[in-house]
Design a protein around this motif. Structure first.
Motif, mmCIF file in Angstrom:
data_model
loop_
_atom_site.group_PDB
_atom_site.id
_atom_site.type_symbol
_atom_site.label_atom_id
_atom_site.label_comp_id
_atom_site.label_asym_id
_atom_site.label_seq_id
_atom_site.Cartn_x
_atom_site.Cartn_y
_atom_site.Cartn_z
ATOM 1 N N ALA A 113 -2.709 7.256 -8.391
ATOM 2 C CA ALA A 113 -2.130 8.370 -9.141
ATOM 3 C C ALA A 113 -1.828 9.543 -8.217
ATOM 4 O O ALA A 113 -0.778 10.190 -8.326
ATOM 5 N N GLY A 114 -2.756 9.822 -7.301
ATOM 6 C CA GLY A 114 -2.537 10.920 -6.371
ATOM 7 C C GLY A 114 -1.345 10.675 -5.458
ATOM 8 O O GLY A 114 -0.564 11.596 -5.183
ATOM 9 N N ARG A 115 -1.187 9.435 -4.987
ATOM 10 C CA ARG A 115 -0.084 9.130 -4.074
ATOM 11 C C ARG A 115 1.262 9.243 -4.775
ATOM 12 O O ARG A 115 2.246 9.707 -4.200
ATOM 13 N N LEU B 257 -1.040 3.243 2.341
ATOM 14 C CA LEU B 257 -0.503 3.850 1.122
ATOM 15 C C LEU B 257 0.172 5.186 1.409
ATOM 16 O O LEU B 257 1.117 5.571 0.718
ATOM 17 N N ALA B 258 -0.276 5.863 2.436
ATOM 18 C CA ALA B 258 0.300 7.170 2.747
ATOM 19 C C ALA B 258 1.687 7.054 3.363
ATOM 20 O O ALA B 258 2.583 7.841 3.073
ATOM 21 N N THR B 259 1.889 6.042 4.229
ATOM 22 C CA THR B 259 3.143 5.934 4.983
ATOM 23 C C THR B 259 4.015 4.753 4.566
ATOM 24 O O THR B 259 5.205 4.719 4.889
ATOM 25 N N GLY B 260 3.429 3.775 3.901
ATOM 26 C CA GLY B 260 4.166 2.559 3.572
ATOM 27 C C GLY B 260 4.221 1.565 4.710
ATOM 28 O O GLY B 260 4.858 0.514 4.591
ATOM 29 N N GLU B 261 3.552 1.854 5.818
ATOM 30 C CA GLU B 261 3.601 0.973 6.979
ATOM 31 C C GLU B 261 2.765 -0.283 6.728
ATOM 32 O O GLU B 261 1.594 -0.200 6.358
ATOM 33 N N PRO B 262 3.345 -1.497 6.944
ATOM 34 C CA PRO B 262 2.569 -2.730 6.771
ATOM 35 C C PRO B 262 1.425 -2.802 7.775
ATOM 36 O O PRO B 262 1.575 -2.408 8.936
ATOM 37 N N ALA C 88 2.413 -6.144 -1.585
ATOM 38 C CA ALA C 88 2.674 -4.751 -1.223
ATOM 39 C C ALA C 88 3.954 -4.589 -0.414
ATOM 40 O O ALA C 88 4.460 -3.473 -0.296
ATOM 41 N N LYS C 89 4.484 -5.701 0.133
ATOM 42 C CA LYS C 89 5.749 -5.589 0.861
ATOM 43 C C LYS C 89 6.877 -5.102 -0.049
ATOM 44 O O LYS C 89 7.901 -4.621 0.423
ATOM 45 N N HIS C 90 6.679 -5.220 -1.371
ATOM 46 C CA HIS C 90 7.683 -4.758 -2.327
ATOM 47 C C HIS C 90 7.413 -3.339 -2.820
ATOM 48 O O HIS C 90 8.163 -2.829 -3.655
ATOM 49 N N TYR C 91 6.354 -2.719 -2.328
ATOM 50 C CA TYR C 91 6.042 -1.348 -2.731
ATOM 51 C C TYR C 91 7.025 -0.367 -2.088
ATOM 52 O O TYR C 91 7.361 -0.475 -0.914
#
Length: 349
Positions: A28-30, A56-61, A157-160
């Motif tokens: 929720a925070g992100r 989660l902060a950067t989206g980096e795998p 998560a690759k689709h996030y």
């Protein structure tokens, strides 16, 4: 039914999760969602934490499916007291391979130093884990191989899109951000003698049940020609899933019991489908195994697809007493595959 003259046994299971657990408050925070959204997730989904193979902060795998599957497989082999040289067959089930080619199963085999044996990769949703058992147990029971490594996992998560405005997404896309997690699991199956203390695979069931039914879930791959497609990479018809999954799960349980001549009261452990905590609760009530202990993990792992069965097996193998019976059920909602398996521990074939 598996050939009784060549009993297939489950020696061990191993699992792997990426990173630390991420609770709903962190999501929720992100994504800038309010307290009401968190309450909606708690009430209608029920999943408390999930693990994601990205920052989660950067989206980096951070971790690939091959990374997680290799770790899970190594753990399963170690717990079985075996080395990669003992493996005659490897089968991987996934809906999210790292690449279309090479197959992720072969990347995992290479990392484990496995070579010169058959490998198979099954493209499937949650039922893919059971399908790995179906393929491996059939080949083992036929006498073509002796020891198999079966693996299941997904990295969704690759689709996030960590920059997405969740408040603007339709429900079919929004639900993917809270339902799913990443992970992998593995198990070692064998027909080698001297393992009467390991549970036997009594039957494995997989059935396509999608005739004239629209997909309940879609996961898309994009190439250069269609990378700008307006279609979302992932979507769910959650209403159809709520309606059909309990019904299909009950069909699986009934067919397994009929196949084996078991009664519901004979089953000590139930491994139900793991879409979400609330859905699992609903399915368990529908299945109605009055004496069975529920083995579930989705509240902590999130729905990590083909890994789920292995997380359940890991818990089951540490809990099974002699004698006891277990039934596992998994439903794939993409084109509706119902699947399940039965294990028995009685100290003999």
């Amino acid at each position: 039914m598996v050939d009784p003259d060549r009993t297939v046994r489950v020696l061990s299971a191993g699992t792997a999760l990426p990173g630390s657990p991420i609770d709903t408050e962190a999501l929720a925070g992100r994504f800038g969602m309010d307290r009401l959204w968190q309450q909606w997730v708690d009430t209608f989904i029920g999943t408390r934490t999930r693990h994601l193979a990205l920052d989660l902060a950067t989206g980096e795998p951070r971790e690939s499916l091959a990374d997680l599957a290799t770790a899970a497989a190594a753990t399963a082999l170690d717990r079985a007291g075996l080395s990669p040289d003992d493996v005659d067959l490897v089968v991987l089930g996934t809906a999210t391979p790292d690449t279309l080619m090479p197959a992720t199963v072969n990347v995992v085999a290479d990392r484990l130093r496995i070579d010169g044996i058959p490998t198979f990769q099954l493209q499937s949703g949650c039922s893919g884990a059971v399908q790995t058992f179906d393929v491996a147990a059939s080949l083992l029971a036929a006498g073509r191989h002796r020891t198999a490594l079966v693996i299941g996992g997904d990295v969704i998560a690759k689709h996030y899109d960590v920059t997405a405005d969740l408040g603007a997404l339709p429900p079919g896309e929004l639900v993917n951000y809270v339902l799913f997690g990443d992970g992998a699991g593995a198990a070692v199956l064998t027909t080698a003698p001297g393992h009467d203390d390991a549970p036997a695979v009594r039957t494995v069931l997989t059935r396509l049940s999608g005739l004239d039914r629209e997909p309940g879930q879609v996961l898309r791959w994009y190439g250069l020609a269609d990378r700008d497609s307006p279609q979302p990479p992932a979507g769910e018809d959650y209403k159809a899933i709520e309606e059909l999954v309990p019904e299909l799960a009950a069909d699986v349980a009934d067919e397994i019991l009929d196949d084996l001549g078991w009664e519901r009261e004979d089953v000590a452990y139930l491994l139900p489908p793991q879409l979400s905590v609330t859905m699992t609760d609903r399915i368990v009530k529908r299945l109605d195994f009055p004496l069975a202990e529920e083995i579930s993990c989705v509240g902590e792992t999130g729905n990590n697809g083909n890994a789920l069965l292995f997380f359940q097996l890991e818990r089951l193998l540490g809990a099974m007493d002699t004698p006891s019976r277990a039934v596992a059920v998994a439903i794939e909602s993409s084109k509706w595959i119902r699947s399940g398996l039965a294990l028995e521990l009685n100290g003999s074939t």
